[in-house]
Design an enzyme around this catalytic site. Structure first.
Site, PDB file in Angstrom:
ATOM      1  N   ASP A  30      20.317   1.974 -53.311  1.00  3.66           N
ATOM      2  CA  ASP A  30      18.850   1.962 -53.241  1.00  3.66           C
ATOM      3  C   ASP A  30      18.248   2.988 -54.204  1.00  3.66           C
ATOM      4  O   ASP A  30      18.844   4.027 -54.473  1.00  3.66           O
ATOM      5  CB  ASP A  30      18.410   2.253 -51.798  1.00  3.66           C
ATOM      6  N   ASN A  78      14.808  -9.436 -49.709  1.00  2.30           N
ATOM      7  CA  ASN A  78      14.439  -9.120 -51.096  1.00  2.30           C
ATOM      8  C   ASN A  78      13.778 -10.308 -51.816  1.00  2.30           C
ATOM      9  O   ASN A  78      13.150 -10.135 -52.861  1.00  2.30           O
ATOM     10  CB  ASN A  78      15.641  -8.628 -51.908  1.00  2.30           C
TER      11      ASN A  78
HETATM   12  C1  IPE Z   1      18.045  -2.657 -49.074  1.00  2.00           C
HETATM   13  O1  IPE Z   1      17.124  -1.973 -49.840  1.00  2.00           O
HETATM   14  C2  IPE Z   1      18.617  -3.820 -49.846  1.00  2.00           C
HETATM   15  C3  IPE Z   1      19.513  -3.495 -50.939  1.00  2.00           C
HETATM   16  C4  IPE Z   1      19.853  -2.301 -51.328  1.00  2.00           C
HETATM   17  C5  IPE Z   1      20.059  -4.638 -51.635  1.00  2.00           C
HETATM   18  P1  IPE Z   1      15.549  -2.282 -49.790  1.00  2.00           P
HETATM   19  O2  IPE Z   1      14.943  -1.399 -50.803  1.00  2.00           O
HETATM   20  O3  IPE Z   1      15.327  -3.744 -49.934  1.00  2.00           O
HETATM   21  O4  IPE Z   1      15.169  -1.849 -48.309  1.00  2.00           O
HETATM   22  P2  IPE Z   1      13.798  -1.316 -47.706  1.00  2.00           P
HETATM   23  O5  IPE Z   1      12.757  -2.347 -48.019  1.00  2.00           O
HETATM   24  O6  IPE Z   1      13.499  -0.013 -48.369  1.00  2.00           O
HETATM   25  O7  IPE Z   1      14.056  -1.144 -46.253  1.00  2.00           O
HETATM   26  C1  IPE Z   2      17.747  -1.216 -54.852  1.00  4.73           C
HETATM   27  O1  IPE Z   2      16.685  -0.592 -55.475  1.00  4.73           O
HETATM   28  C2  IPE Z   2      18.046  -2.581 -55.435  1.00  4.73           C
HETATM   29  C3  IPE Z   2      17.679  -3.702 -54.562  1.00  4.73           C
HETATM   30  C4  IPE Z   2      17.091  -3.614 -53.414  1.00  4.73           C
HETATM   31  C5  IPE Z   2      17.969  -5.029 -55.062  1.00  4.73           C
HETATM   32  P1  IPE Z   2      15.170  -0.894 -55.113  1.00  4.73           P
HETATM   33  O2  IPE Z   2      14.693  -2.003 -56.006  1.00  4.73           O
HETATM   34  O3  IPE Z   2      15.004  -1.147 -53.672  1.00  4.73           O
HETATM   35  O4  IPE Z   2      14.494   0.459 -55.546  1.00  4.73           O
HETATM   36  P2  IPE Z   2      13.332   1.230 -54.774  1.00  4.73           P
HETATM   37  O5  IPE Z   2      13.776   1.399 -53.353  1.00  4.73           O
HETATM   38  O6  IPE Z   2      12.100   0.388 -54.880  1.00  4.73           O
HETATM   39  O7  IPE Z   2      13.216   2.534 -55.495  1.00  4.73           O
HETATM   40 MG    MG Z   3      14.623   0.059 -52.079  1.00  9.70          MG
END
Ligand code: IPE
Ligand code: IPE
Ligand code: MG
Length: 256
Positions: A30, A78
């Site tokens: 993340d 997502n």
């Molecule tokens: C969880 O991260 C999903 C992945 C890392 C693939 P998100 O960024 O989607 O989760 P939330 O929305 O912060 O809970």
């Molecule tokens: C994790 O990074 C990747 C996926 C969830 C696919 P994020 O895209 O959630 O990055 P933040 O949390 O917005 O910084």
């Molecule tokens: Mg995230």
């Protein structure tokens, strides 16, 4: 540099901790978007750099000798992101499999996909099947790619499958045990994660491995995923080594 970081590639270099190495490490990768935004870059650039972090981390995990690594690459939720970001993430997954599959195969890695395969674009579905088929005989390490993965959906699917067997008269309701449910999850046959790492400072599971995490050790690291690599992984492993796992029992007696 510590002694650990100077270890030869290919040598197991477990952190010097009493708990030893986890057999299965799962990672919620993340912070890609925040990494990019902090630099005035588009979020997609964070995802691109996230793939590089993934390569570094997987290589380190192989060298350290982790038997099973699971990566949360795309959640069921997502899909609610802007279409352009979703498309970019799909493109990166395809490129990762096309570019890295041969190397993973050569390194003896068996790839397994966890998540819902229905309604995926045909080219992605084909790549996932190809990755699993090519590497099915590998034994050095298992890489579980949680893609289009949602734990609640996975548990609901397992419940539905078991209910259908009961309705068809092929199963006795008394046979619905935790083992029967675990056997219907997309992680069937894979031991539960010993350690779940989440980067970026968020401290939640976000629909990841809710069933399998019953006794996992959780380690939250403030580092954004594109900055992750061997050093951060070793820190998480060292933290795991300091934990005492009790599984509901009592701590091992230390005398006195
Ligand atoms: C969880 O991260 C999903 C992945 C890392 C693939 P998100 O960024 O989607 O989760 P939330 O929305 O912060 O809970
Ligand atoms: C994790 O990074 C990747 C996926 C969830 C696919 P994020 O895209 O959630 O990055 P933040 O949390 O917005 O910084
Ligand atoms: Mg995230």
């Amino acid at each position: 540099m510590t002694d650990r970081q100077e270890a030869e590639p290919g040598q197991p270099d477990a952190p010097a901790a009493p708990g030893g190495l986890p057999r299965h490490v799962a990672i919620i990768m993340d912070g890609n978007g925040r990494w990019a935004t902090a630099r005035g870059l588009p979020r997609v650039e964070g995802h691109r750099r996230g793939v590089e972090a993934l390569r570094r981390t997987l290589k380190a995990a192989r060298e350290i000798g982790i038997e099973i690594v699971t990566i949360y690459s795309f959640s069921s939720e997502n899909w609610s992101r802007p279409l352009a970001e979703v498309s970019a993430l799909m493109g990166l997954l395809k490129r990762f499999i096309r570019n890295d599959l041969a190397e993973l195969h050569e390194a003896g890695v068996r790839v397994r996909i966890a998540g819902d395969r229905h309604d995926l674009a045909p080219d992605i579905a084909r790549l996932l099947v190809e990755a699993e088929a090519l590497t099915a005989g590998n034994r050095r390490q298992t890489l579980v790619v949680a893609f289009n993965y949602g734990s609640r959906q996975e548990i609901a699917n397992a419940a539905r499958a078991l209910a259908e067997e009961v309705a068809a008269g092929r199963r006795d309701p008394a046979s619905i045990t935790p083992e029967a449910i675990a056997g219907r999850l997309s992680t069937s046959g894979i031991p539960d994660p010993d350690l779940i790492i989440r980067t970026s400072g968020e401290e939640r599971l976000s629909n990841f491995m809710l069933w399998q995490a019953a006794y996992s050790e959780l380690v939250f690291q403030p580092i954004l995923w594109p900055d992750y690599g061997r050093e951060a992984l070793l820190e998480a492993l060292a933290e795991y080594g300091r934990r005492e796992r009790r599984f509901g029992g009592l701590a091992t007696a230390t005398g006195g």
